[in-house]
Design a protein around this motif. Structure first.
Motif, PDB file in Angstrom:
ATOM      1  N   SER A  92       0.488   4.294  -2.654  1.00 24.09           N
ATOM      2  CA  SER A  92       0.223   5.678  -2.241  1.00 24.09           C
ATOM      3  C   SER A  92       1.252   6.649  -2.801  1.00 24.09           C
ATOM      4  O   SER A  92       0.903   7.736  -3.271  1.00 24.09           O
ATOM      5  CB  SER A  92       0.201   5.781  -0.713  1.00 24.09           C
ATOM      6  OG  SER A  92      -0.859   5.032  -0.182  1.00 24.09           O
ATOM      7  N   LEU A 103       0.722   7.232  -6.538  1.00 24.99           N
ATOM      8  CA  LEU A 103      -0.447   8.058  -6.804  1.00 24.99           C
ATOM      9  C   LEU A 103      -0.313   9.465  -6.234  1.00 24.99           C
ATOM     10  O   LEU A 103      -1.155  10.321  -6.491  1.00 24.99           O
ATOM     11  CB  LEU A 103      -1.704   7.399  -6.217  1.00 24.99           C
ATOM     12  CG  LEU A 103      -2.164   6.140  -6.937  1.00 24.99           C
ATOM     13  CD1 LEU A 103      -3.308   5.488  -6.173  1.00 24.99           C
ATOM     14  CD2 LEU A 103      -2.600   6.476  -8.353  1.00 24.99           C
ATOM     15  N   GLY A 104       0.738   9.704  -5.464  1.00 24.45           N
ATOM     16  CA  GLY A 104       0.941  11.025  -4.873  1.00 24.45           C
ATOM     17  C   GLY A 104       0.031  11.284  -3.685  1.00 24.45           C
ATOM     18  O   GLY A 104      -0.208  12.428  -3.320  1.00 24.45           O
ATOM     19  N   HIS A 105      -0.489  10.206  -3.093  1.00 25.05           N
ATOM     20  CA  HIS A 105      -1.356  10.353  -1.928  1.00 25.05           C
ATOM     21  C   HIS A 105      -0.525  10.476  -0.657  1.00 25.05           C
ATOM     22  O   HIS A 105       0.615  10.032  -0.608  1.00 25.05           O
ATOM     23  CB  HIS A 105      -2.264   9.127  -1.788  1.00 25.05           C
ATOM     24  CG  HIS A 105      -3.252   9.012  -2.889  1.00 25.05           C
ATOM     25  ND1 HIS A 105      -4.019   7.887  -3.054  1.00 25.05           N
ATOM     26  CD2 HIS A 105      -3.617   9.851  -3.892  1.00 25.05           C
ATOM     27  CE1 HIS A 105      -4.812   8.044  -4.093  1.00 25.05           C
ATOM     28  NE2 HIS A 105      -4.576   9.221  -4.630  1.00 25.05           N
ATOM     29  N   ALA A 106      -1.161  11.039   0.367  1.00 24.57           N
ATOM     30  CA  ALA A 106      -0.527  11.090   1.679  1.00 24.57           C
ATOM     31  C   ALA A 106      -0.425   9.658   2.199  1.00 24.57           C
ATOM     32  O   ALA A 106      -1.307   8.835   1.964  1.00 24.57           O
ATOM     33  CB  ALA A 106      -1.349  11.935   2.635  1.00 24.57           C
ATOM     34  N   VAL A 107       0.663   9.371   2.867  1.00 25.05           N
ATOM     35  CA  VAL A 107       0.859   8.042   3.433  1.00 25.05           C
ATOM     36  C   VAL A 107       0.550   8.136   4.922  1.00 25.05           C
ATOM     37  O   VAL A 107       1.234   8.850   5.655  1.00 25.05           O
ATOM     38  CB  VAL A 107       2.301   7.536   3.203  1.00 25.05           C
ATOM     39  CG1 VAL A 107       2.489   6.157   3.808  1.00 25.05           C
ATOM     40  CG2 VAL A 107       2.628   7.529   1.713  1.00 25.05           C
ATOM     41  N   GLU A 159       0.817  -1.211   0.000  1.00 24.59           N
ATOM     42  CA  GLU A 159       0.000   0.000   0.000  1.00 24.59           C
ATOM     43  C   GLU A 159       0.855   1.267   0.000  1.00 24.59           C
ATOM     44  O   GLU A 159       0.497   2.259  -0.632  1.00 24.59           O
ATOM     45  CB  GLU A 159      -0.940   0.006   1.201  1.00 24.59           C
ATOM     46  CG  GLU A 159      -1.909   1.164   1.179  1.00 24.59           C
ATOM     47  CD  GLU A 159      -2.912   1.107   2.312  1.00 24.59           C
ATOM     48  OE1 GLU A 159      -3.450   2.168   2.633  1.00 24.59           O
ATOM     49  OE2 GLU A 159      -3.149   0.024   2.863  1.00 24.59           O
ATOM     50  N   GLY A 176       4.994  14.001   5.548  1.00 26.77           N
ATOM     51  CA  GLY A 176       5.309  14.343   4.165  1.00 26.77           C
ATOM     52  C   GLY A 176       6.774  14.676   3.973  1.00 26.77           C
ATOM     53  O   GLY A 176       7.317  14.514   2.886  1.00 26.77           O
TER      54      GLY A 176
END
Length: 65
Positions: free
Chosen positions: A7, A10-14, A3, A19
């Protein structure tokens, strides 16, 4: 695919990771990220009738010191 790699791609926050550390994590797991991206891109290329090629000078997995 883990996962965390999903993430990052996709440039999503982990969740649970600042960050500030994502860039460093991406560098540390760059081989895994590249392989994950290839596994996603390959079927898309095939659907478009294209061939996914690899650069012959692509860096290999780092060896443990």
């Amino acid at each position: 695919m883990p996962e965390i790699l999903f993430s990052i791609l996709l440039g999503h926050a982990v969740p649970g990771i600042s960050g500030r550390y994502i860039g460093e994590l991406a560098v540390l797991r760059s081989v895994e990220l590249r392989e994950a991206q290839e596994s996603i891109s390959r079927p898309v290329f095939e659907l478009l009738g294209l061939k996914l090629t690899r650069d012959a000078k692509r860096p290999r997995k780092a060896r443990a010191a």
